[in-house]
Design a protein around this motif. Structure first.
Motif, PDB file in Angstrom:
ATOM      1  N   VAL A  75      -6.427  -0.841  -2.343  1.00 50.45           N
ATOM      2  CA  VAL A  75      -5.020  -0.438  -2.512  1.00 50.45           C
ATOM      3  C   VAL A  75      -4.871   1.087  -2.527  1.00 50.45           C
ATOM      4  N   ALA A  76      -5.765   1.760  -1.809  1.00 49.73           N
ATOM      5  CA  ALA A  76      -5.700   3.224  -1.804  1.00 49.73           C
ATOM      6  C   ALA A  76      -4.848   3.762  -0.651  1.00 49.73           C
ATOM      7  N   GLY A  77      -4.403   2.866   0.229  1.00 54.03           N
ATOM      8  CA  GLY A  77      -3.679   3.310   1.440  1.00 54.03           C
ATOM      9  C   GLY A  77      -2.418   4.104   1.111  1.00 54.03           C
ATOM     10  N   LEU A  78      -2.026   4.976   2.026  1.00 55.68           N
ATOM     11  CA  LEU A  78      -0.910   5.881   1.766  1.00 55.68           C
ATOM     12  C   LEU A  78       0.453   5.233   2.006  1.00 55.68           C
ATOM     13  N   GLY A  79       0.490   4.141   2.732  1.00 57.00           N
ATOM     14  CA  GLY A  79       1.758   3.443   2.953  1.00 57.00           C
ATOM     15  C   GLY A  79       2.747   4.244   3.781  1.00 57.00           C
ATOM     16  N   THR A 104       7.704   4.940  -0.210  1.00 56.03           N
ATOM     17  CA  THR A 104       6.365   5.008  -0.798  1.00 56.03           C
ATOM     18  C   THR A 104       5.908   6.430  -1.110  1.00 56.03           C
ATOM     19  N   LYS A 105       6.880   7.346  -1.160  1.00 55.47           N
ATOM     20  CA  LYS A 105       6.519   8.731  -1.467  1.00 55.47           C
ATOM     21  C   LYS A 105       5.989   8.831  -2.898  1.00 55.47           C
ATOM     22  N   ALA A 106       6.652   8.157  -3.821  1.00 55.30           N
ATOM     23  CA  ALA A 106       6.251   8.262  -5.230  1.00 55.30           C
ATOM     24  C   ALA A 106       5.785   6.938  -5.829  1.00 55.30           C
ATOM     25  N   ILE A 107       5.955   5.828  -5.108  1.00 52.96           N
ATOM     26  CA  ILE A 107       5.416   4.570  -5.636  1.00 52.96           C
ATOM     27  C   ILE A 107       4.489   3.928  -4.604  1.00 52.96           C
ATOM     28  N   PRO A 108       3.436   3.263  -5.090  1.00 47.66           N
ATOM     29  CA  PRO A 108       2.504   2.615  -4.155  1.00 47.66           C
ATOM     30  C   PRO A 108       3.202   1.516  -3.362  1.00 47.66           C
ATOM     31  N   LYS A 109       2.813   1.349  -2.092  1.00 47.96           N
ATOM     32  CA  LYS A 109       3.470   0.306  -1.290  1.00 47.96           C
ATOM     33  C   LYS A 109       3.212  -1.078  -1.880  1.00 47.96           C
ATOM     34  N   GLY A 151      -2.045   8.739  -7.138  1.00 49.07           N
ATOM     35  CA  GLY A 151      -0.678   8.246  -7.114  1.00 49.07           C
ATOM     36  C   GLY A 151      -0.545   6.729  -7.170  1.00 49.07           C
ATOM     37  N   LYS A 152      -1.614   6.041  -7.537  1.00 48.74           N
ATOM     38  CA  LYS A 152      -1.578   4.583  -7.506  1.00 48.74           C
ATOM     39  C   LYS A 152      -1.623   3.944  -8.893  1.00 48.74           C
ATOM     40  N   THR A 153      -1.444   4.764  -9.939  1.00 46.55           N
ATOM     41  CA  THR A 153      -1.616   4.221 -11.289  1.00 46.55           C
ATOM     42  C   THR A 153      -0.588   3.151 -11.659  1.00 46.55           C
TER      43      THR A 153
END
Ligand code: G1P
Length: 294
Positions: free
Chosen positions: A14-18, A25-30, A63-65
């Motif tokens: 789940v590290a992808g940038l989306g 997905t700028k500030a939240i994980p996809k 940014g994935k926390t």
């Protein structure tokens, strides 16, 4: 029937940038984008739990926390909701079992194969599952989920198992493609070759890898020496291809529905399909859609 080591661990890359879903997905994980009211990642984790998997390993990045927070106990919410006498069921499932969510970081985006390799110390010497949360696998009414079906097949054949489905030939170059061998049943086939994102004319079939895997730990050793492949990335498909012939390798066709939520239209399709089936909104939504289409 021989017994195979049970599948208790699952890796979720789940590290992808989306980037396809920017600016959302700028500030939240996809993986936190909701299909109706549950984030995508939760569908995958629920599918894993249904299959008897106990330990969820998230390969995350900067940014994935929020993904990890989602599976934690939301103390403030629980406290406030219970003191106000509100229905708490919407909070389920929480991160009820301490230690069942583990994260490792993928520090550089070097591909899916590299992401999986980042989990090697936690996977250890056990067979494990992989879930690509973009692929939303929905069981038929009353049926079992994709990973549960795969675990059942694994109990028979052991070794390595991937989920596949057929797509129109012109779409194969977006995916990993299998060369099918002998059929074991209507939905289980041997894999004799694997190729990542082949040109349409060179694809060995139209059966694509659909984001669920059961792999033996040896794949970690194979990934260690895996060079770059399609797109200049370290590809899981290439490492798996090298294991064919060394260990049993099968493909299972999921008896259920799949939505490719990595694409915007697939995401909207999943949202509509799942919403239409919900008792609390299906009828109302059907009316809305009829109006919109008219
Ligand atoms: C990945 C895999 C590919 C698989 C696909 C399923 O590709 O490398 O083999 O078919 O997921 O969604 P990606 O979508 O990351 O390019």
């Amino acid at each position: 029937m021989t017994t195979h080591k049970p599948i208790k661990k699952a890796v979720f890359p789940v590290a992808g940038l989306g980037t396809r879903f920017l600016p959302a997905t700028k500030a939240i994980p996809k993986e936190m984008l909701p299909i109706v009211d549950r984030p995508l990642i939760q569908y995958a984790v629920d599918e894993a739990r249904e299959a008897g998997i106990e330990q969820m390993i998230f390969v995350t990045g900067r940014g994935k926390t929020a993904i990890v927070e989602h599976f934690d106990v939301a103390y403030e919410l629980e406290d406030t909701m219970s003191s106000r006498g509100k229905d708490m069921s919407a909070l389920e499932p929480t991160g009820a079992t301490p230690g069942d969510i583990i994260t490792v970081r993928q520090q550089v985006p070097m591909g899916l194969g590299h992401a999986i390799w980042c989990a090697r110390a936690i996977v250890g010497d056990e067979p494990f599952a992989i879930f690509l949360p973009d692929e939303l696998m929905v069981a038929h009414q009353g049926g079992t989920g994709c990973m549960k079906q795969m675990v059942e097949a694994y109990e028979e054949v052991g070794g390595n198992l991937i989920s596949v489905l057929e797509v129109p030939q012109e779409e194969v170059s977006s995916y990993g493609v299998i060369a099918p061998g002998a059929e074991k049943s209507d939905t289980l086939v041997e894999v004799t070759g694997l190729v990542e994102k082949p040109p349409v004319s060179e694809a060995p079939s139209n059966k694509i890898i659909s984001g669920r895997y059961i792999l033996q730990p040896e794949v970690m050793r194979t990934l260690e020496t895996q060079g770059k492949g399609a797109g200049g990335e370290i590809q899981l498909t290439d490492a798996m291809a090298r294991m064919i012939g060394e260990q049993p390798f099968h493909a299972k066709t999921f008896e259920g529905r799949r939505f490719d939520c990595g694409s915007k239209t697939g995401f909207v399709e999943a949202t509509l399909a799942l919403a239409l089936e919900r008792e609390d909104m299906g009828d109302e939504l059907r009316e809305i859609m009829t109006r919109l289409l008219g």
